[in-house]
Design a protein around this motif. Structure first.
Motif, PDB file in Angstrom:
ATOM      1  N   THR A   1      -0.363   5.554  -9.527  1.00  0.00           N
ATOM      2  CA  THR A   1       0.345   4.813  -8.491  1.00  0.00           C
ATOM      3  C   THR A   1       0.417   3.327  -8.836  1.00  0.00           C
ATOM      4  OG1 THR A   1      -0.510   6.422  -6.920  1.00  0.00           O
ATOM      5  CG2 THR A   1       0.373   4.378  -5.995  1.00  0.00           C
ATOM      6  N   VAL A   2      -0.706   2.767  -9.233  1.00  0.00           N
ATOM      7  CA  VAL A   2      -0.766   1.332  -9.502  1.00  0.00           C
ATOM      8  C   VAL A   2       0.075   0.977 -10.739  1.00  0.00           C
ATOM      9  CG1 VAL A   2      -2.336  -0.461 -10.316  1.00  0.00           C
ATOM     10  CG2 VAL A   2      -2.928   0.907  -8.308  1.00  0.00           C
TER      11      VAL A   2
ATOM     12  N   ASN B   1      -2.403  -2.610  -4.912  1.00  0.00           N
ATOM     13  CA  ASN B   1      -2.244  -1.670  -3.812  1.00  0.00           C
ATOM     14  C   ASN B   1      -3.472  -1.818  -2.921  1.00  0.00           C
ATOM     15  OD1 ASN B   1      -2.411   0.724  -2.184  1.00  0.00           O
ATOM     16  ND2 ASN B   1      -0.947   1.705  -3.560  1.00  0.00           N
TER      17      ASN B   1
ATOM     18  N   GLN C   1       3.618   1.035  -9.775  1.00  0.00           N
ATOM     19  CA  GLN C   1       3.975  -0.165  -8.999  1.00  0.00           C
ATOM     20  C   GLN C   1       4.247  -1.340  -9.938  1.00  0.00           C
ATOM     21  OE1 GLN C   1       0.554   0.414  -5.960  1.00  0.00           O
ATOM     22  NE2 GLN C   1       1.961  -0.971  -4.924  1.00  0.00           N
TER      23      GLN C   1
ATOM     24  N   HIS D   1      -5.518   1.246  -1.872  1.00  0.00           N
ATOM     25  CA  HIS D   1      -6.339   1.805  -2.960  1.00  0.00           C
ATOM     26  C   HIS D   1      -7.607   0.982  -3.172  1.00  0.00           C
ATOM     27  CE1 HIS D   1      -3.359   4.428  -5.401  1.00  0.00           C
ATOM     28  NE2 HIS D   1      -3.275   4.639  -4.117  1.00  0.00           N
TER      29      HIS D   1
ATOM     30  N   SER E   1       0.846  -1.202   0.000  1.00  0.00           N
ATOM     31  CA  SER E   1       0.000   0.000   0.000  1.00  0.00           C
ATOM     32  C   SER E   1       0.876   1.244   0.000  1.00  0.00           C
ATOM     33  CB  SER E   1      -0.928  -0.011   1.212  1.00  0.00           C
ATOM     34  OG  SER E   1      -1.847  -1.074   1.095  1.00  0.00           O
TER      35      SER E   1
END
Lengths: 781, 327
Positions: A492-493, A659, A496, A662, A10
């Motif tokens: 963000t994802v 995540n 990642q 999320h 996360s």
């Protein structure tokens, strides 16, 4: 498979600091020398012919640069005056008729918004009112006034290529599904249940209303900054509208202040692009909140369900669903198709007949809304599941568990389900609400009850995501993707996923914001598809870079390719991290020079087998499913009719959570959206005019309306072709909220509500009908 | 939006002089306190003043002061100030609670008590510009339309409901309003401030166009008096009352000595219930009495097609409020 290092963590949002400090770019913040502003005169009639427009007084006003009508647009050579993703049915400005209150009629461009608005008052439009049809069931009948005289399929999306011109009717699309023999099931049934459930038109209420800015650059290229969830589509649309090659149009999207489906396909862009081309100056049009209600809405729907039961088991179900798509189809046909085939529920029902209709009316256009029509059908089938199980005296959870599809079983379309954590979601929801525990305590005037609901949505298939990943010689990475960051956390994802695959730090990955000159095609940022589709594209592109890096490293380290590992910005032989190479070393070894780049690109395009137009059947109608379950405990005040959601659990099968935080936020945020649809939100019309089109009168939930106990639960059933096993989660939390609450209300009060939203007025009416107390104040008719 | 001139007078005398002068010159006027509702109405062209008189510089209209007669509240005191003021909270609880229930913190920070009392209706038809009585038209659209929030008492020919939360509270407290005009000033009891549509459908109170609601005087509270404001809303914040009750009861030895009961959200004006007050006064506060008070509160109430649910709701709310104050 080795354990992942960044995927599954996360990590904090990439955009969090900039957002909370107000430094994020939105279209409304862009300043430009000579920027002009737009105001639009809109129709006061739900249906009328335009007899004439007098605009010379507005044109003469100081500060007004341009006053443009639809008839003038229609006369422009090379300009296609109509647009739309399913049908080309929507004029940029009304040409000869207006089809709903708020239909754009005349655009004014002026040096500021105030003058543009003042100029509107100097324009006179003569209308001749025409027959109006507002009710979706009336509109679907033959002989009702026609909203459109002809259908022109837009032909831009593969999943809609079966759209064809039908006969003259307001039904612009009819989805059919036929499995087994539903009539035989009714003949042989012990019990038949017939119910009608309705959902009203509603609005998305993004924090940022629609806004578009267009300017011509030094090369006369059409530059578009716009708040859209579909930059690639907007470019295609503008290319058609303006008759320009695609590379003469550049669409850029900064961060969105929420989308929820409102900002899909073309909205303001065709108009603003034309205004910029006509004035040769930068032009921005930002909708007011009131205009937002007139621009796009959620489909109101009427769902009729007839269900056959024999020996306590559902043997057949007929669904008739009418979706009110308003004056323009927008993406209504796709919504009717995708929600249509799930209308009977994620259950083992041998005989199913579904007819789902997309119907024009003289109301504002309806389009995508978080859930794509599926919350409307789940509202129906999950309400009825409870009605049936109560009537048969079977536990509602057990009744669902008994019918729930399992891995490999065919859905109503015939498609075998895969990665289908429906039963797991139901079990988790039931456990979290203490379903088998003691009944909640009542007091004299406040009663409590529990409710549960489950359901499923399928992802839009086919659809396409392209990504380019570029690694720089210092190991930093740029990801070029047209996925729009609208708060869901895609930046963000995707970072990642790239970081995990390339073995670099999360902070070293930068997401390039959508820019059609730079970022490749992506169908849409919607429908819970980006993590899976764009995630796969980014991962595949990253793999191509890694292959090149490993090729160089294998030679330099005299190692086998399969022994190499990329992690923490280094490439090394598994087990001996110290002796490996930094990314910089690899680039130097490959190029002999720094500042160099390695590029990987990939297109991810899962296919579907089109559903049969007569039977709705397909061996593969979708790439993946996302099951949902909700559990609610409510407290109902028997004297005021007020419903308090005391406890709410939102459960979703997300596949592997890239995540987890999320995913939790998506499940909760979506549940809040649907809590509003359940208890408060409804666009109320009088003769086609909206009565409650303001943020005061149209009530969305406030923070005080949230459940006291409010949690989400992730059920992670990995998908074999998802990136690291992930699926989508954007819509999951919306799916089952309304029936869970309605079921809890019936549990508490014995009152069954079939029409959303569930207002105190409806509860008090229901209580009065159920138990007319002597001495209670007379309720006049 | 029509252009208007904005003036910021510094004294009350100057204010009413400006109003009179503008009106005599044939200009339309509007008075801005906090302006939170007025500016929206101007932008949406519900009102189109030639002259907007902004009271923001009138320092004399601010402040809450205690005197031997009770408490004086300036017309420009904000909802937030009222809801937080220790004296109001302790002795005039109904007013603090009513003010604290208004809209949102942002609106309470700017919205004034005089503005809240004089607020125009929020009927959808009026606000959306339908040619209804309140917009100078010749009918009330709610009668056969979307009337779920409209009046069950005192309606006709217009069925708006008065939106103010503080007005029922001020009536229950027997407040008096100081009204200042260009030629005179007068004191009007809150209970006599509002007028029904059958008397004059174009306005909701006795305030003249050239007059200002300058201050509010609350009488001393007698010992044993408790008051409260109960408000039922569709959602938990930022909305008007579906039904509200402002109630002040003086109870000694379990017997109600004095009662003041005023409803909000049910009638075109805050709805005073003298019959209910008489029923309560002199009697022991108990479930039976509360039940009768509830019934009496809706005696004569009548529903339109979609608002009849407000009748049992009002009955229950009055009963509950009596019991909560009597407990």
């Amino acid at each position: 498979m080795s354990k992942t290092k960044i995927v599954g963590q996360s990590v904090h949002r990439k955009d969090a600091a900039r957002k909370v400090t107000g430094r994020i770019l939105h279209v409304g913040n862009i300043e430009m020398p000579g920027l002009l502003q737009v105001a639009v005169l809109r129709s006061p009639y739900p249906h009328a012919r335009i007899i004439g427009i007098q605009k010379s007084r507005a044109e003469a006003m100081e500060g007004v640069v341009l006053v443009l009508t639809g008839a003038e647009i229609a006369a422009m050579p090379d300009v296609d005056p109509y647009f739309g993703p399913a049908f080309k049915d929507q004029p940029i400005l009304a040409i000869d008729r207006v089809l709903h209150v708020g239909d754009p009629v005349v655009a004014v461009v002026a040096v500021d918004r105030r003058r543009a608005e003042d100029a509107l008052e100097l324009i006179e439009v003569d209308y001749e009112p025409l027959p109006v049809v507002l009710d979706v069931l009336e509109a679907a009948k033959s002989g009702s006034p026609l909203v459109h005289q002809e259908f022109k399929p837009a032909g831009v999306f593969a999943d809609l290529d079966h759209m064809e011109a039908g006969e003259k009717s307001n039904v612009c699309y009819h989805f059919k599904l036929r499995t087994g023999d539903v009539e035989a099931a009714f003949r042989e049934a012990d019990r038949i249940f017939e119910d009608t459930f309705t959902s009203p038109p509603a609005q998305h209420m993004p924090m940022e209303p629609h806004v578009t800015l267009v300017y011509l650059d030094e090369d006369e290229k059409v530059n578009v900054w716009t708040a859209t969830q579909s930059p690639s589509f907007v470019r295609t649309q503008l290319s058609t509208t303006l008759g320009l090659p695609m590379n003469r149009i550049r669409v850029r999207v900064p961060y969105l202040g929420g989308g929820y489906g409102a900002k899909l396909y073309g909205k303001l862009e065709p108009l603003v692009a034309l205004l910029a081309l006509e004035t040769r100056r930068p032009v921005r049009y930002a909708l007011s909140r009131e205009e937002e209600f007139q621009t796009i809405t959620k489909h109101g729907a009427v769902a009729r369900l007839k269900t056959a039961v024999k020996d306590g088991v559902i043997t057949g179900r007929r669904c008739e669903v009418f979706f009110d798509t308003g004056a323009y189809a927008d993406i209504g046909p796709r919504i009717v198709h995708k929600s249509g085939y799930t209308s009977a529920g994620p259950y083992r029902i041998p005989n199913v007949r579904i007819d789902s209709f997309c119907v024009y009316t003289n109301k504002p256009p309806a389009g995508a809304f978080r859930g794509f029509g599926v919350p409307q059908v789940i509202w129906a089938y999950e309400s009825q599941m409870d009605i049936i199980s109560r009537e048969l005296d079977i536990d509602p959870v057990q009744f669902r568990m008994h019918h729930a599809l399992e891995e490999g079983e065919p859905f109503a379309t015939g498609t075998p389900v895969h990665s289908f954590g429906l039963k797991e979601s139901l079990e988790q929801a039931a456990e979290a609400i203490e379903w088998s525990g003691p009944r909640p305590q009542n007091n004299a005037t406040k009663v409590r009850g529990k409710g549960i609901a489950s359901g499923v949505k399928a992802v839009l298939t086919p659809s396409i995501s392209g990504a380019v990943v570029m690694m720089n010689s210092d190991g930093s990475v740029n990801v070029l993707s047209s996925t729009v960051e609208m708060g869901q956390g895609s930046d963000t994802v995707l970072a990642q996923i790239a970081a995990e695959e390339l073995g670099v730090c999360f902070d070293q990955v930068h997401l390039v914001q959508p820019d059609t000159d730079v970022t490749p095609y992506d169908t849409i940022t919607a429908g819970s598809r980006s993590t899976y589709h764009m995630g796969n594209a980014v991962r595949m592109a990253s793999m191509k870079i890694k292959a090149q890096l490993f090729g160089v490293a294998a030679r330099a380290l005299e190692a086998n390719l399969e022994d190499l590992v990329a992690r923490d910005g280094r490439i090394f032989v598994s087990g001996s991290q110290e002796s490996g190479m930094s990314m910089r070393d690899v680039f130097l070894a490959k190029f002999g020079s720094l500042g160099t780049t390695i590029i990987g690109e990939a297109i991810f395009e899962p296919r579907a087998i089109p559903t049969d137009p007569e039977t709705g059947r397909s061996e593969k109608c979708t790439e993946y499913w996302f099951p949902s379950a909700s559990a609610a405990e409510v407290e109902v005040d028997l004297e005021t009719g007020q419903v308090k959601v005391v406890k709410f659990l939102s459960v979703g099968d997300t596949g592997t959570a890239i995540n987890p935080r999320h995913c939790h936020q998506q499940l909760l945020g979506a549940a809040i959206t649907q809590l509003g649809m359940t208890l408060f939100e409804e666009m109320v019309f009088e003769e086609g005019q909206l009565l409650n089109g303001s943020l005061l009168d149209y009530q969305i939930p406030s923070v005080k309306d949230l459940p006291e106990h409010f949690e989400s639960i992730l059920v992670e059933v990995p998908h074999e072709t998802g990136p690291f096993g992930a699926k989508g989660v954007g819509e999951t939390g919306t799916l089952t909220v309304s029936p869970a609450i309605a079921n809890a209300i019936e549990d508490a009060t014995g009152v069954r509500i079939r029409d959303l939203p569930i207002t105190p007025e409806k509860i008090l009416r229901g209580l009065a009908e159920k138990d007319p107390k002597p001495g209670r104040a007379e309720v006049p008719q | 939006m029509k252009s208007f001139s904005n003036v910021n007078p510094k004294t009350l005398q100057e204010t009413v002089f400006l109003l009179k002068e503008a009106l005599q010159g044939g200009e339309s006027v509007a008075v801005a306190g906090g302006g939170s509702d007025l500016l929206g109405m101007i932008k949406e062209e519900r009102v189109a003043p030639d002259v907007l008189v902004n009271l923001k510089n009138l320092e004399s209209l601010r402040g809450i002061e205690e005197s031997t007669d009770g408490v004086r509240i300036g017309g420009l005191v904000t909802m937030d100030e009222l809801s937080r003021h220790p004296l109001i909270r302790s002795r005039y609880t109904v007013l603090a609670e009513a003010a604290g229930s208004v809209a949102t913190p942002q609106i309470r920070n700017v919205g004034t008590v005089a503005g809240n009392v004089c607020q125009r209706p929020w009927c959808w038809y009026y606000r959306e510009g339908f040619p209804c009585f309140k917009n100078g038209g010749d009918r009330c659209f709610s009668i056969v339309g979307e009337n779920q929030f409209n009046a069950i008492l005192g309606g006709g020919p217009s069925f708006i409901v008065h939106p103010s939360d503080t007005a029922p509270a001020l009536m229950a407290l027997e407040a008096r309003f100081r009204i200042v005009g260009p030629d005179q000033e007068r004191w009007v009891p809150a209970l006599e401030f509002f007028i029904l549509p059958e008397e004059d459908v174009s306005r909701e109170n006795v305030l003249g166009q050239d007059e200002i609601l300058a201050e509010i005087q609350l009488p001393q509270v007698e010992a044993g008096t408790q008051s409260t404001y109960e408000k039922v809303m569709d959602r938990e914040a930022w909305t008007h009352a579906v039904v509200s009750v402002a109630m002040s009861l003086q109870i000694r030895g379990g017997i109600c000595r004095k009662a003041r009961v005023v409803l909000g959200g049910v009638a075109p004006i805050p709805w005073h219930l003298p019959g209910v007050e008489q029923m309560l006064e002199g009697n022991r506060v108990a479930a039976e009495l509360a039940g009768r008070a509830g019934k009496a509160a809706v005696a004569g109430a009548g529903g339109l097609s979609n608002n009849a649910y407000k009748i049992p709701l009002t009955e229950a709310l009055v009963r509950r409020t009596v019991l909560s104050l009597g407990a």
